[in-house]
Design a protein around this motif. Structure first.
Motif, mmCIF file in Angstrom:
data_model
loop_
_atom_site.group_PDB
_atom_site.id
_atom_site.type_symbol
_atom_site.label_atom_id
_atom_site.label_comp_id
_atom_site.label_asym_id
_atom_site.label_seq_id
_atom_site.Cartn_x
_atom_site.Cartn_y
_atom_site.Cartn_z
ATOM 1 N N GLY A 105 1.204 -1.541 -0.183
ATOM 2 C CA GLY A 105 -0.174 -0.660 -0.228
ATOM 3 C C GLY A 105 1.116 1.427 0.220
ATOM 4 N N VAL A 106 1.861 1.236 0.635
ATOM 5 C CA VAL A 106 2.385 2.868 1.147
ATOM 6 C C VAL A 106 3.856 2.484 -0.223
ATOM 7 C CG1 VAL A 106 4.716 3.063 1.696
ATOM 8 C CG2 VAL A 106 2.922 2.259 3.145
ATOM 9 N N ILE A 107 3.984 1.678 -0.718
ATOM 10 C CA ILE A 107 5.062 1.662 -2.131
ATOM 11 C C ILE A 107 4.472 1.963 -3.721
ATOM 12 C CG2 ILE A 107 4.874 -0.259 -2.449
ATOM 13 C CD1 ILE A 107 7.921 1.967 -2.719
ATOM 14 N N CYS A 108 3.282 1.228 -3.457
ATOM 15 C CA CYS A 108 2.631 2.263 -4.647
ATOM 16 C C CYS A 108 1.654 2.999 -4.852
ATOM 17 C CB CYS A 108 1.546 0.856 -5.108
ATOM 18 S SG CYS A 108 1.905 -0.791 -5.061
ATOM 19 N N ALA A 109 1.327 3.431 -3.493
ATOM 20 C CA ALA A 109 0.803 5.458 -2.908
ATOM 21 C C ALA A 109 1.748 6.039 -3.554
ATOM 22 C CB ALA A 109 0.309 4.895 -1.834
ATOM 23 N N PHE A 110 2.548 5.598 -2.700
ATOM 24 C CA PHE A 110 4.215 7.066 -2.871
ATOM 25 C C PHE A 110 4.462 6.722 -4.795
ATOM 26 C CE2 PHE A 110 8.172 8.053 -3.789
ATOM 27 C CZ PHE A 110 8.911 9.240 -2.562
ATOM 28 N N LEU A 111 4.951 5.197 -5.670
ATOM 29 C CA LEU A 111 4.769 5.111 -6.947
ATOM 30 C C LEU A 111 3.634 5.883 -7.840
ATOM 31 C CD1 LEU A 111 7.514 1.694 -7.238
ATOM 32 C CD2 LEU A 111 7.669 4.279 -6.868
ATOM 33 N N HIS A 116 3.691 17.394 0.970
ATOM 34 C CA HIS A 116 2.260 17.235 1.011
ATOM 35 C C HIS A 116 1.505 15.605 0.516
ATOM 36 C CE1 HIS A 116 1.981 20.931 3.333
ATOM 37 N NE2 HIS A 116 3.197 19.963 3.877
ATOM 38 N N ILE A 117 1.400 15.766 -0.599
ATOM 39 C CA ILE A 117 0.393 15.065 -1.959
ATOM 40 C C ILE A 117 1.357 13.281 -1.952
ATOM 41 C CG2 ILE A 117 0.691 14.465 -4.070
ATOM 42 C CD1 ILE A 117 -0.171 16.789 -4.903
ATOM 43 N N PHE A 118 2.752 13.369 -1.880
ATOM 44 C CA PHE A 118 3.645 12.304 -1.803
ATOM 45 C C PHE A 118 3.371 11.433 0.401
ATOM 46 C CE2 PHE A 118 5.619 13.542 -4.891
ATOM 47 C CZ PHE A 118 6.388 12.260 -5.954
ATOM 48 N N ILE A 119 2.864 12.768 0.935
ATOM 49 C CA ILE A 119 2.668 11.791 2.734
ATOM 50 C C ILE A 119 1.014 11.632 2.687
ATOM 51 C CG2 ILE A 119 3.213 12.764 5.001
ATOM 52 C CD1 ILE A 119 4.982 14.822 3.832
ATOM 53 N N VAL A 120 0.356 12.265 2.122
ATOM 54 C CA VAL A 120 -0.982 12.268 2.560
ATOM 55 C C VAL A 120 -1.403 10.793 1.191
ATOM 56 C CG1 VAL A 120 -3.317 12.486 2.155
ATOM 57 C CG2 VAL A 120 -1.815 14.061 2.756
ATOM 58 N N SER A 121 -0.878 10.116 0.429
ATOM 59 C CA SER A 121 -0.772 8.928 -0.310
ATOM 60 C C SER A 121 -0.545 7.858 0.569
ATOM 61 C CB SER A 121 0.046 9.631 -1.824
ATOM 62 O OG SER A 121 -0.472 8.518 -2.775
ATOM 63 N N VAL A 122 0.576 8.371 0.984
ATOM 64 C CA VAL A 122 1.119 7.052 1.411
ATOM 65 C C VAL A 122 0.206 6.776 2.450
ATOM 66 C CG1 VAL A 122 3.630 6.614 3.390
ATOM 67 C CG2 VAL A 122 3.570 7.319 1.018
ATOM 68 N N LEU A 123 -0.289 7.942 3.387
ATOM 69 C CA LEU A 123 -0.581 7.534 4.712
ATOM 70 C C LEU A 123 -1.539 6.546 4.300
ATOM 71 C CD1 LEU A 123 -0.157 10.278 6.696
ATOM 72 C CD2 LEU A 123 0.564 8.178 7.308
ATOM 73 N N ILE A 124 -2.519 6.898 3.225
ATOM 74 C CA ILE A 124 -3.608 6.453 2.808
ATOM 75 C C ILE A 124 -3.800 4.370 2.372
ATOM 76 C CG2 ILE A 124 -5.928 6.125 1.253
ATOM 77 C CD1 ILE A 124 -5.587 9.179 0.401
ATOM 78 N N GLY A 125 -2.248 4.597 1.688
ATOM 79 C CA GLY A 125 -1.973 3.325 1.633
ATOM 80 C C GLY A 125 -1.777 2.262 2.712
ATOM 81 N N LEU A 126 -1.113 3.034 3.795
ATOM 82 C CA LEU A 126 -0.880 2.945 4.900
ATOM 83 C C LEU A 126 -1.751 1.953 5.491
ATOM 84 C CD1 LEU A 126 1.902 2.175 6.306
ATOM 85 C CD2 LEU A 126 1.748 3.439 7.832
ATOM 86 N N LEU A 127 -3.085 2.978 5.827
ATOM 87 C CA LEU A 127 -4.175 3.234 6.269
ATOM 88 C C LEU A 127 -4.808 2.314 5.987
ATOM 89 C CD1 LEU A 127 -3.399 6.103 8.454
ATOM 90 C CD2 LEU A 127 -3.044 4.118 9.235
ATOM 91 N N SER A 128 -4.980 2.023 4.812
ATOM 92 C CA SER A 128 -5.661 1.094 4.436
ATOM 93 C C SER A 128 -5.907 0.356 4.083
ATOM 94 C CB SER A 128 -6.584 1.450 3.050
ATOM 95 O OG SER A 128 -6.439 2.786 2.561
#
Lengths: 275, 256
Positions: A25-31, A224-236
Motif C-alpha cells: 500500500g505504501v510503495i504503490c501509493a508513493f509511486l 504533502h501529496i506524497f505524504i497523504v498518499s502514503v498514509l492512505i496506502g498505509l492505513l487502508s
C-alpha cells in the motif's frame, strides 16, 4: 467474531498479510503519485497485466523459471520497450499502453488454454493474488523491492520530480530525460511485479491510482501529496483487512474499497473547500 | 567581446533528415540576439543545437565560455511543455534551477534558498513565492521561469517564444524585463520567437530563418522588406514609427 478477536487473529495468524499489504500500500501509493502526475495511469494497469502474464508464462515448458523471476523478467523487458515508445511521438501514449495491455491479457488467456487443467486453477489463484497467504519468501522480496525503490526515490527525489515536471529544461541542464524515465519505470516495474504476485492485480492497480488521486484532492503542496498518499496506502490495508474479516469479504477488494471511500471523502472535502 | 557560440557551415536536422544547411553565425558575450522565423522554419532545431540536446549532422557547432568551460544556459521553455499536474510552489520551481549545482543525492541548502529569494526579487515576484505555479497567470509563470533560469547562474539566457499567448501588457512587461536583465546585468540573451516585432524592437542582432533561407546581422541590416518578403513569401514592408519598428504585410493592413 468480535473486533478484538479479529484484530488478534490478523496480527497473530496473518502477520505477513497485514504487514505485506501495508508495505505494498505504501510503495504503490508513493509511486502512484508520479504515475498519476505523468498522466500514465493506464501504465499501472498495463504493468500489472504484464506481470500476471509473466507469471502465466512460467507455466509453459519452455519458460521454466520461478513465478517471481518470470514475472520480473517479463515486466522489466516490457518496461524498457514501453519507456522508449512512451517518449516517442509516432504512436500516442495511450495507444502504446493499450496495445501492451490487450496483448498481455490475450497472451495470458492463450497460455492458460494450453496449460494442464490443474495448473489453470493454480494460475487463476496466482493471478488473483491472495493477501492472506503471502509467503515469507515473497514478503522478503517485497521488502527488498520496497527499500530499493523508496531509497532511490528519496535520494533522487529532486531529479525525478524535475524530469517529470519539465523534461525539456531538465535536458538542457544535463539530465537525460529518457534515462531518468526508464529508471523510474524500471523501479516501478520491480515493485509492481513483486506486488502483483503477492497481493494481486486489483490491489496493486488500485493503490497506484486511488490514494494518489485522493491525496491530490486533499493536499496543496507536492510533498504533502506524497505524504497523504502514503498514509492512505498505509492505513487502508489494516482497516480493509479488519472489515474483510468482520463481514467475510475478499480481502483485496475490501482494502481497495476502503481507499476508494477515502477518495470519496476527499472529493467531498475538495468540493466543500471550493464553495 | 568574445565569441561563445559558433556555427560553422552546420547542417542541422533529425536522424538523417537535414532541415537547415550551411548555417554559419556566431554569438558573442553580451549579445542580445534574436532568432525569428515562421512556425516550422527550424528555429527550434537551431535552439536545440545551441543547447546541446541536438548534434549537427555535419559542420561544427561550439558553445564554450571565455574560461574554456561549456556554456551554462538558463533556459526558459515554452510554457506548454511543462507538466501542471502537481501543485509545485513558485519557490520549488525556481529551486529547480539550482539542482545542477547541487549534483546527485544532495538536497538544496540555505545558500540555494537565498539564491532563489534573490532571483524572485530580481524579477519582482518575491510575493508569489508560496503560491502554486500552476495557478498563476501567463505573465507571472513566465517571470517564474525566468527566475528559475537566473537561479542556474547562466552564461546565456535563452527564451523560447516567451510571449506566446499573452495579452499586450503582459507581453511588453516580459520583454522589458528581459531587456533590463540584458542592459543592467550584462547578460547574454538569445530570444527565439515567431513574433517578429517582439524581437526586432529589443535585440541588437538578428537571425531570420526559413528553410533554405538564413540571414544574420544587425537588426537594421536584416530587417528589410526584401528579406522578410522572401522569408514569408508575401509582400512585407518595414516602417519605423516613433522609434519602433512595425511590420506591414500584404496590402498594408499591418500585422505580423
Amino acid at each position: 467474531m468480535g473486533a478484538a478477536e479479529i484484530v488478534r487473529t490478523i496480527v497473530q495468524e496473518f502477520p505477513l498479510a497485514l504487514y505485506g499489504s501495508m508495505l505494498v500500500g505504501v510503495i504503490c501509493a508513493f509511486l502512484g503519485v508520479y504515475i498519476v502526475a505523468r498522466r500514465v495511469v493506464f501504465l499501472g494497469a498495463v504493468m500489472t497485466q504484464v506481470s500476471v502474464m509473466g507469471i502465466a508464462l512460467t507455466f509453459l515448458p519452455f519458460f521454466p523459471l520461478p513465478h517471481t523471476v518470470g514475472s520480473l523478467v517479463v515486466t522489466l523487458a516490457t518496461v524498457v520497450i514501453i519507456s522508449r515508445l512512451l517518449t516517442g511521438k509516432k504512436i500516442p501514449r495511450d495507444a502504446v499502453l493499450g496495445v501492451v495491455f490487450v496483448t498481455s491479457i490475450a497472451a495470458r488467456i492463450l497460455i492458460m488454454q494450453k496449460s494442464p487443467k490443474v495448473e489453470v486453477a493454480e494460475i487463476e489463484n496466482l493471478l488473483r493474488g491472495d493477501i492472506l497467504f503471502v509467503t515469507p519468501e515473497l514478503f522478503i522480496l517485497m521488502i527488498v523491492a520496497f527499500v530499493v525503490a523508496m531509497g532511490a526515490h528519496l535520494l533522487l527525489f529532486k531529479e525525478f520530480t524535475y524530469v517529470s515536471f519539465d523534461p525539456e529544461t531538465a535536458r538542457t541542464q544535463g539530465y537525460n530525460a529518457v534515462w531518468w524515465d526508464t529508471a523510474f519505470y524500471l523501479l516501478a516495474g520491480v515493485v509492481i511485479s513483486f506486488a502483483t504476485h503477492m497481493v494481486g492485480d486489483i490491489y496493486v492497480f488500485g493503490f497506484l491510482v486511488v490514494p494518489p488521486v485522493a491525496a491530490m484532492l486533499l493536499a496543496r503542496k507536492v510533498t504533502h501529496i506524497f505524504i497523504v498518499s502514503v498514509l492512505i496506502g498505509l492505513l487502508s490495508a489494516p482497516v480493509g483487512l479488519f472489515l474483510a474479516f468482520l463481514f467475510d469479504l475478499p480481502s483485496s477488494p475490501a482494502i481497495v474499497g476502503v481507499a476508494s471511500v477515502v477518495l470519496g471523502i476527499a472529493w467531498i472535502v475538495n468540493v466543500a473547500r471550493r464553495r | 567581446m568574445a565569441t561563445i557560440i559558433e556555427f560553422q557551415d552546420a547542417v542541422l536536422g533529425y536522424g538523417s533528415k537535414a532541415i537547415l544547411r550551411g548555417i554559419t553565425f556566431s554569438i558573442d558575450t553580451g549579445d542580445y540576439f534574436g532568432l525569428v522565423g515562421p512556425n516550422g522554419a527550424g528555429k527550434t532545431t537551431i535552439l536545440r543545437t545551441i543547447l546541446g540536446t541536438l548534434r549537427p549532422l555535419s559542420g561544427t557547432v561550439t558553445a564554450q565560455g571565455e574560461n574554456g568551460l561549456p556554456l551554462r544556459f538558463g533556459y526558459v521553455p515554452q510554457r506548454d511543455t511543462i507538466d501542471y499536474a502537481l501543485p509545485y510552489t513558485v519557490e520549488e520551481v525556481v529551486m529547480m534551477g539550482r539542482y545542477r549545482q547541487r549534483g546527485l543525492f544532495r538536497r538544496p541548502g540555505k545558500e540555494d534558498r537565498e539564491a532563489v529569494g534573490r532571483c524572485l526579487d530580481h524579477v519582482a515576484i518575491a510575493d508569489l513565492a508560496g503560491l502554486a505555479f500552476k495557478e498563476l497567470s501567463g505573465g507571472q509563470k513566465q517571470r517564474v521561469l525566468i527566475a528559475r533560469a537566473l537561479a542556474s547562474e547562466p552564461d546565456v539566457l535563452v527564451l523560447d517564444e516567451p510571449t506566446n499567448g499573452m495579452d499586450l501588457s503582459s507581453r511588453l512587461a516580459i520583454l522589458e524585463l528581459v531587456h533590463r536583465l540584458h542592459r543592467d546585468d550584462g547578460l547574454t540573451v538569445l530570444l527565439v520567437s515567431h513574433l517578429l516585432e517582439d524581437v526586432a524592437n529589443y535585440v541588437s542582432r538578428l537571425a531570420i530563418v526559413e528553410r533554405d533561407f538564413f540571414k544574420v546581422g544587425k537588426v537594421d541590416e536584416i530587417l528589410t522588406g526584401q528579406n522578410l518578403s522572401t522569408m514569408y513569401e508575401l509582400p512585407v514592408d518595414v516602417r519605423t514609427i516613433d522609434g519602433r519598428k512595425v511590420i506591414l504585410s500584404g496590402g498594408g493592413n499591418g500585422g505580423r
